[in-house]
Structures are given as structure tokens and as C-alpha cells.
Design a protein around this motif. Structure first.
Motif, mmCIF file in Angstrom:
data_model
loop_
_atom_site.group_PDB
_atom_site.id
_atom_site.type_symbol
_atom_site.label_atom_id
_atom_site.label_comp_id
_atom_site.label_asym_id
_atom_site.label_seq_id
_atom_site.Cartn_x
_atom_site.Cartn_y
_atom_site.Cartn_z
ATOM 1 N N UNK A 17 41.076 46.419 50.344
ATOM 2 C CA UNK A 17 41.856 47.573 49.896
ATOM 3 C C UNK A 17 41.724 47.762 48.382
ATOM 4 N N UNK A 18 42.034 48.964 47.979
ATOM 5 C CA UNK A 18 41.912 49.383 46.588
ATOM 6 C C UNK A 18 42.873 48.588 45.695
ATOM 7 N N UNK B 56 34.453 46.157 40.617
ATOM 8 C CA UNK B 56 34.734 46.291 39.182
ATOM 9 C C UNK B 56 36.000 45.536 38.803
ATOM 10 N N UNK B 57 36.510 44.676 39.684
ATOM 11 C CA UNK B 57 37.767 43.967 39.423
ATOM 12 C C UNK B 57 37.514 42.695 38.617
ATOM 13 N N UNK B 58 38.403 42.426 37.676
ATOM 14 C CA UNK B 58 38.284 41.247 36.815
ATOM 15 C C UNK B 58 39.659 40.955 36.227
ATOM 16 N N UNK B 59 39.768 39.850 35.504
ATOM 17 C CA UNK B 59 40.949 39.687 34.664
ATOM 18 C C UNK B 59 40.480 39.254 33.290
ATOM 19 N N UNK B 60 41.178 39.768 32.292
ATOM 20 C CA UNK B 60 40.722 39.591 30.913
ATOM 21 C C UNK B 60 41.908 39.260 30.019
ATOM 22 N N UNK C 145 49.753 38.963 15.836
ATOM 23 C CA UNK C 145 48.795 38.622 16.885
ATOM 24 C C UNK C 145 49.421 38.901 18.251
ATOM 25 N N UNK C 146 48.653 39.514 19.120
ATOM 26 C CA UNK C 146 49.091 39.740 20.499
ATOM 27 C C UNK C 146 47.989 39.304 21.437
ATOM 28 N N UNK C 147 48.393 38.951 22.645
ATOM 29 C CA UNK C 147 47.410 38.699 23.685
ATOM 30 C C UNK C 147 47.541 39.848 24.681
ATOM 31 N N UNK C 148 46.434 40.524 24.920
ATOM 32 C CA UNK C 148 46.398 41.656 25.835
ATOM 33 C C UNK C 148 45.797 41.169 27.148
ATOM 34 N N UNK C 149 46.539 41.361 28.227
ATOM 35 C CA UNK C 149 46.059 40.928 29.540
ATOM 36 C C UNK C 149 45.706 42.162 30.358
ATOM 37 N N UNK C 150 44.528 42.165 30.939
ATOM 38 C CA UNK C 150 44.127 43.220 31.874
ATOM 39 C C UNK C 150 43.855 42.537 33.203
ATOM 40 N N UNK C 151 44.413 43.080 34.275
ATOM 41 C CA UNK C 151 44.213 42.467 35.591
ATOM 42 C C UNK C 151 44.256 43.572 36.640
ATOM 43 N N UNK C 152 43.902 43.214 37.845
ATOM 44 C CA UNK C 152 43.923 44.145 38.973
ATOM 45 C C UNK C 152 44.697 43.522 40.113
ATOM 46 N N UNK C 153 45.443 44.337 40.836
ATOM 47 C CA UNK C 153 46.164 43.848 42.006
ATOM 48 C C UNK C 153 46.330 44.991 42.996
ATOM 49 N N UNK C 154 46.543 44.618 44.245
ATOM 50 C CA UNK C 154 46.835 45.649 45.233
ATOM 51 C C UNK C 154 48.198 46.234 44.914
ATOM 52 N N UNK C 155 48.382 47.479 45.313
ATOM 53 C CA UNK C 155 49.582 48.249 45.007
ATOM 54 C C UNK C 155 50.881 47.453 45.132
ATOM 55 N N UNK C 156 51.036 46.760 46.251
ATOM 56 C CA UNK C 156 52.292 46.046 46.500
ATOM 57 C C UNK C 156 52.349 44.690 45.808
ATOM 58 N N UNK C 157 51.303 44.346 45.041
ATOM 59 C CA UNK C 157 51.286 43.035 44.373
ATOM 60 C C UNK C 157 51.277 43.145 42.849
ATOM 61 N N UNK C 158 51.344 44.379 42.329
ATOM 62 C CA UNK C 158 51.284 44.568 40.876
ATOM 63 C C UNK C 158 52.480 43.907 40.189
ATOM 64 N N UNK C 159 53.689 44.156 40.697
ATOM 65 C CA UNK C 159 54.890 43.572 40.074
ATOM 66 C C UNK C 159 54.831 42.052 40.090
ATOM 67 N N UNK C 160 54.395 41.508 41.213
ATOM 68 C CA UNK C 160 54.263 40.057 41.345
ATOM 69 C C UNK C 160 53.238 39.522 40.344
ATOM 70 N N UNK C 161 52.119 40.253 40.204
ATOM 71 C CA UNK C 161 51.088 39.866 39.242
ATOM 72 C C UNK C 161 51.622 39.856 37.821
ATOM 73 N N UNK C 162 52.411 40.882 37.483
ATOM 74 C CA UNK C 162 52.981 40.963 36.134
ATOM 75 C C UNK C 162 53.935 39.799 35.875
#
Length: 128
Positions: free
Chosen positions: A2-3, A78-82, A94-111
Motif C-alpha cells: 500500500x501507498x 522511493x521510500x527511505x528514512x533520513x 542545531x536541529x535534526x530533521x527526520x524524513x520518513x514514510x509510513x502507511x496512512x494509519x501508521x504515521x502518528x505511531x511513526x512520529x
């Protein structure tokens, strides 16, 4: 498959970029805060949490600035985490910028997961 949705987070952190880079780019640094154990063979990284293993490929890095991984299960996508270190030119904050991908229902959990892990990192750096 899934997307997945891309999300980005910013965490201010009181540490020198050089020190921070060690913690986000080396197995020894990452196992202090990101996973229980981290092994690497060349570009292949194995992350171990409480007995479960995930493999990722080092997808790109810029010394002192960013590190990007792709989970093996996401290969061919094209999915990765950075994790990117950003320094404000004026304030030098200084900040750390996190880029990640998750399925729609898992974004909050990922954050939440990232918030917990970055919080561990800040404790190790004495940057709370």
C-alpha cells in the motif's frame, strides 16, 4: 504494497553537528539511541530491537550533514528514512530533521517512535 505517506519532523538539539553526525551515521552511535544493536557490513545495516531484526541499505550520506537509509522491504520504491543535521546560519542553532514514510494509519505511531528515539538521543548528548 500500500501507498506510504512522507512526513518530516524537526527536533532542536543542543550538540555540535560533528558529534551529532557520529550518533546518526555509525553503528556504535546508533545503537546508543536508535536500536538495541546495530551491525553493518559495507552499505548493509542490520538493526535489532528486542530480538526482531530489520535490514536497511545505506542509501546516501553527506559527511557531517545527512544519512539516508532504505529498508530492504522498500527496495525498488522511493521510500527511505533520513536524518539531516541543520544549522541555522544566524543563530547557529542545531536541529535534526527526520524524513520518513509510513502507511496512512501508521504515521502518528511513526512520529511518536521518532519523538521517543530523539528524546533518548538528547539524553545521551546531555541536551535535554
Amino acid at each position: 504494497m500500500s501507498e506510504k505517506i512522507k512526513y518530516e519532523m524537526e527536533f532542536p538539539i543542543h550538540a555540535s553537528p560533528a558529534l551529532l553526525y557520529q550518533y546518526i551515521s555509525t553503528p556504535s552511535g546508533m545503537q546508543e539511541w536508535y536500536a538495541d544493536n546495530v551491525n553493518s557490513r559495507g552499505e548493509n545495516f542490520t538493526f535489532i530491537w528486542e530480538g526482531s531484526e530489520e535490514e536497511a541499505i545505506l542509501y546516501g550520506k553527506k559527511k557531517g550533514e545527512l544519512i539516508r537509509f532504505q529498508w530492504l522491504e522498500d527496495e525498488g520504491t522511493d521510500y527511505y528514512f533520513e536524518m539531516r543535521i541543520q544549522v541555522d546560519e544566524i543563530t547557529k542553532d542545531v536541529s535534526i530533521m527526520v524524513t520518513d514514510f509510513a502507511e496512512d494509519d501508521e504515521v502518528e505511531e511513526g512520529k511518536l517512535l521518532w519523538e521517543n528515539m530523539i528524546s533518548n538521543l538528547k539524553q545521551i548528548l546531555g541536551s535535554v
